[in-house]
Design a protein around this motif. Structure first.
Motif, PDB file in Angstrom:
ATOM      1  N   PHE A  56       0.833  -1.202   0.000  1.00 13.88           N
ATOM      2  CA  PHE A  56       0.000   0.000   0.000  1.00 13.88           C
ATOM      3  C   PHE A  56       0.870   1.256   0.000  1.00 13.88           C
ATOM      4  N   LYS A  57       1.854   1.275   0.868  1.00 17.78           N
ATOM      5  CA  LYS A  57       2.700   2.464   0.966  1.00 17.78           C
ATOM      6  C   LYS A  57       3.529   2.666  -0.287  1.00 17.78           C
ATOM      7  N   ALA A  58       4.073   1.574  -0.829  1.00 14.41           N
ATOM      8  CA  ALA A  58       4.961   1.666  -1.988  1.00 14.41           C
ATOM      9  C   ALA A  58       4.207   2.022  -3.264  1.00 14.41           C
ATOM     10  N   GLU A  59       2.993   1.469  -3.456  1.00 10.34           N
ATOM     11  CA  GLU A  59       2.305   1.626  -4.734  1.00 10.34           C
ATOM     12  C   GLU A  59       1.223   2.705  -4.739  1.00 10.34           C
ATOM     13  N   THR A  60       0.701   3.051  -3.574  1.00  8.87           N
ATOM     14  CA  THR A  60      -0.331   4.089  -3.544  1.00  8.87           C
ATOM     15  C   THR A  60       0.127   5.348  -2.814  1.00  8.87           C
ATOM     16  N   GLY A  61       1.237   5.243  -2.085  1.00  6.27           N
ATOM     17  CA  GLY A  61       1.699   6.385  -1.316  1.00  6.27           C
ATOM     18  C   GLY A  61       0.888   6.623  -0.056  1.00  6.27           C
ATOM     19  N   MET A  62       0.001   5.676   0.263  1.00 11.76           N
ATOM     20  CA  MET A  62      -0.870   5.789   1.421  1.00 11.76           C
ATOM     21  C   MET A  62      -0.780   4.517   2.251  1.00 11.76           C
ATOM     22  N   THR A  63      -1.035   4.641   3.553  1.00  7.10           N
ATOM     23  CA  THR A  63      -1.158   3.449   4.377  1.00  7.10           C
ATOM     24  C   THR A  63      -2.521   2.813   4.093  1.00  7.10           C
ATOM     25  N   PHE A  64      -2.667   1.561   4.509  1.00 13.55           N
ATOM     26  CA  PHE A  64      -3.960   0.899   4.332  1.00 13.55           C
ATOM     27  C   PHE A  64      -5.067   1.675   5.035  1.00 13.55           C
ATOM     28  N   ARG A  65      -4.798   2.131   6.244  1.00 12.43           N
ATOM     29  CA  ARG A  65      -5.802   2.877   7.002  1.00 12.43           C
ATOM     30  C   ARG A  65      -6.191   4.166   6.279  1.00 12.43           C
ATOM     31  N   GLN A  66      -5.212   4.874   5.716  1.00 15.42           N
ATOM     32  CA  GLN A  66      -5.490   6.113   4.985  1.00 15.42           C
ATOM     33  C   GLN A  66      -6.305   5.826   3.722  1.00 15.42           C
ATOM     34  N   TRP A  67      -5.943   4.750   3.014  1.00 13.53           N
ATOM     35  CA  TRP A  67      -6.642   4.405   1.772  1.00 13.53           C
ATOM     36  C   TRP A  67      -8.101   4.080   2.065  1.00 13.53           C
ATOM     37  N   ARG A  68      -8.342   3.235   3.072  1.00 11.78           N
ATOM     38  CA  ARG A  68      -9.723   2.848   3.360  1.00 11.78           C
ATOM     39  C   ARG A  68     -10.526   4.024   3.920  1.00 11.78           C
ATOM     40  N   SER A  69      -9.897   4.897   4.683  1.00  9.70           N
ATOM     41  CA  SER A  69     -10.604   6.076   5.196  1.00  9.70           C
ATOM     42  C   SER A  69     -11.048   6.968   4.048  1.00  9.70           C
ATOM     43  N   ARG A  70     -10.186   7.149   3.067  1.00  9.51           N
ATOM     44  CA  ARG A  70     -10.542   7.977   1.911  1.00  9.51           C
ATOM     45  C   ARG A  70     -11.627   7.293   1.079  1.00  9.51           C
ATOM     46  N   PHE A  71     -11.555   5.979   0.988  1.00  9.21           N
ATOM     47  CA  PHE A  71     -12.583   5.244   0.250  1.00  9.21           C
ATOM     48  C   PHE A  71     -13.945   5.395   0.931  1.00  9.21           C
ATOM     49  N   ARG A  72     -13.965   5.364   2.239  1.00  7.47           N
ATOM     50  CA  ARG A  72     -15.220   5.593   2.969  1.00  7.47           C
ATOM     51  C   ARG A  72     -15.781   6.967   2.655  1.00  7.47           C
ATOM     52  N   LEU A  73     -14.905   7.965   2.610  1.00 10.23           N
ATOM     53  CA  LEU A  73     -15.361   9.317   2.295  1.00 10.23           C
ATOM     54  C   LEU A  73     -15.943   9.383   0.885  1.00 10.23           C
ATOM     55  N   MET A  74     -15.299   8.701  -0.055  1.00  9.29           N
ATOM     56  CA  MET A  74     -15.813   8.685  -1.420  1.00  9.29           C
ATOM     57  C   MET A  74     -17.209   8.081  -1.468  1.00  9.29           C
ATOM     58  N   ASN A  75     -17.436   7.046  -0.692  1.00  9.68           N
ATOM     59  CA  ASN A  75     -18.752   6.424  -0.677  1.00  9.68           C
ATOM     60  C   ASN A  75     -19.800   7.303  -0.005  1.00  9.68           C
ATOM     61  N   SER A  76     -19.363   8.246   0.834  1.00 10.25           N
ATOM     62  CA  SER A  76     -20.321   9.155   1.468  1.00 10.25           C
ATOM     63  C   SER A  76     -20.974  10.080   0.449  1.00 10.25           C
ATOM     64  N   LEU A  77     -20.310  10.322  -0.691  1.00 11.74           N
ATOM     65  CA  LEU A  77     -20.875  11.197  -1.710  1.00 11.74           C
ATOM     66  C   LEU A  77     -22.199  10.652  -2.235  1.00 11.74           C
ATOM     67  N   GLU A  78     -22.251   9.335  -2.376  1.00 14.17           N
ATOM     68  CA  GLU A  78     -23.483   8.687  -2.841  1.00 14.17           C
ATOM     69  C   GLU A  78     -24.630   8.966  -1.886  1.00 14.17           C
ATOM     70  N   LEU A  79     -24.393   8.808  -0.598  1.00 15.90           N
ATOM     71  CA  LEU A  79     -25.454   8.982   0.396  1.00 15.90           C
ATOM     72  C   LEU A  79     -25.877  10.435   0.503  1.00 15.90           C
ATOM     73  N   LEU A  80     -24.897  11.341   0.466  1.00 17.91           N
ATOM     74  CA  LEU A  80     -25.218  12.764   0.572  1.00 17.91           C
ATOM     75  C   LEU A  80     -25.998  13.258  -0.634  1.00 17.91           C
ATOM     76  N   SER A  81     -25.644  12.749  -1.825  1.00 18.21           N
ATOM     77  CA  SER A  81     -26.341  13.178  -3.036  1.00 18.21           C
ATOM     78  C   SER A  81     -27.781  12.684  -3.069  1.00 18.21           C
ATOM     79  N   LYS A  82     -28.080  11.662  -2.249  1.00 21.64           N
ATOM     80  CA  LYS A  82     -29.447  11.160  -2.141  1.00 21.64           C
ATOM     81  C   LYS A  82     -30.259  11.943  -1.116  1.00 21.64           C
TER      82      LYS A  82
END
Length: 268
Positions: free
Chosen positions: A202-228
């Motif tokens: 995760f760190k080498a290929e995305t520049g993010m830790t696993f925790r950071q990647w999944r936290s950002r992914f959760r935020l991305m999924n919040s857009l769906e709920l907010l737009s509804k």
């Protein structure tokens, strides 16, 4: 790029995406995608404005992952390999731009865009009633679409993807199962690697830790709920945040505005 897509229905790309004809600057495709379906990984010479009039799309390329509610779209340049999936049913409305018409030249790898009310109407017009429009009218409206596409505001919310097959498999699972929250140990076992190896990848290929990647992914999924139209409180709880204030704080840090501000301007 995500290769493994555990979906019940896989679609092939539209033939119009491969049609090269400068006299037809914009070709279109409309499709109703079933819940838990997806597109096979593919690329095509025409650039694509990918938009769901209803539903939420998850788009993955070799460089990035996007979660795209109906308030937004994704521009995929010609030749960029990508795949699309949806957890719930979606109505996609796509524009395919002939490569003889340069579009958003500085964004070589794709970009998420905020849909303007005008662009929404143009896309719906082109994809709903083309058979009742004269060819010259379709061509003129297509040129307007190209102009408006250039003016759409980029929305900087994507996640870096990985190339290692183990990381690809793990990220694929998370993208295809956004409501699940398996532990890193479970995911590492699924990918056939140790927790330490996955953390390193995760760190080498995305520049993010696993925790950071999944936290950002959760935020991305919040857009769906907010737009509804769901409230910040409801979204925060559904995504597992300990408090509404912590969700609002993280959202503002990522997007520069509050969740409710985003929800307000994402409605058409």
């Amino acid at each position: 790029m995500t290769k493994r897509v555990p979906k019940s229905t896989m679609w092939m790309p539209s033939e119009v995406a491969f049609t090269l004809d400068p006299d037809k600057p914009v070709l279109t495709n409309a499709r109703s995608m079933l819940a838990e379906s997806g597109m096979v990984p593919h690329s095509h010479p025409r650039g694509q404005l990918l938009w769901a009039a209803e539903g939420v799309l998850r788009v993955a390329s070799e460089q990035a992952v996007w979660v795209v509610p109906s308030s937004h779209s994704v521009w995929i340049p010609g030749g960029v390999s990508h795949q699309v999936s949806c957890e719930i049913a979606a109505r996609t409305r796509n524009l395919f731009i002939d490569p003889s018409f340069p579009v958003r030249q500085s964004e070589k790898k794709g970009v998420m865009l905020s849909m303007s009310p005008l662009m929404r109407k143009i896309v719906l017009r082109l994809t709903q009633v083309p058979q009742r429009m004269a060819p010259q009218n379709i061509q003129r409206l297509g040129m307007v679409a190209i102009d408006e596409l250039e003016n759409l505001t980029p929305f900087e919310m994507s996640l870096p993807s990985g190339k290692d097959s183990r990381l690809v498999k793990l990220i694929s699972y998370m993208v295809q199962h956004p409501n699940e929250t398996p532990s890193l140990a479970t995911l590492a076992n699924m990918a056939g690697a140790s927790v330490r190896t996955i953390e390193r990848l995760f760190k080498a290929e995305t520049g993010m830790t696993f925790r950071q990647w999944r936290s950002r992914f959760r935020l991305m999924n919040s857009l769906e709920l907010l737009s509804k139209g769901e409230s910040s409180t409801s979204v925060a709880h559904s995504l597992g945040y300990k408090s509404v204030s912590s969700f609002v704080k993280v959202f503002r840090q990522e997007f520069g505005e509050t969740p409710q501000s985003f929800a307000k301007h994402s409605q058409f």
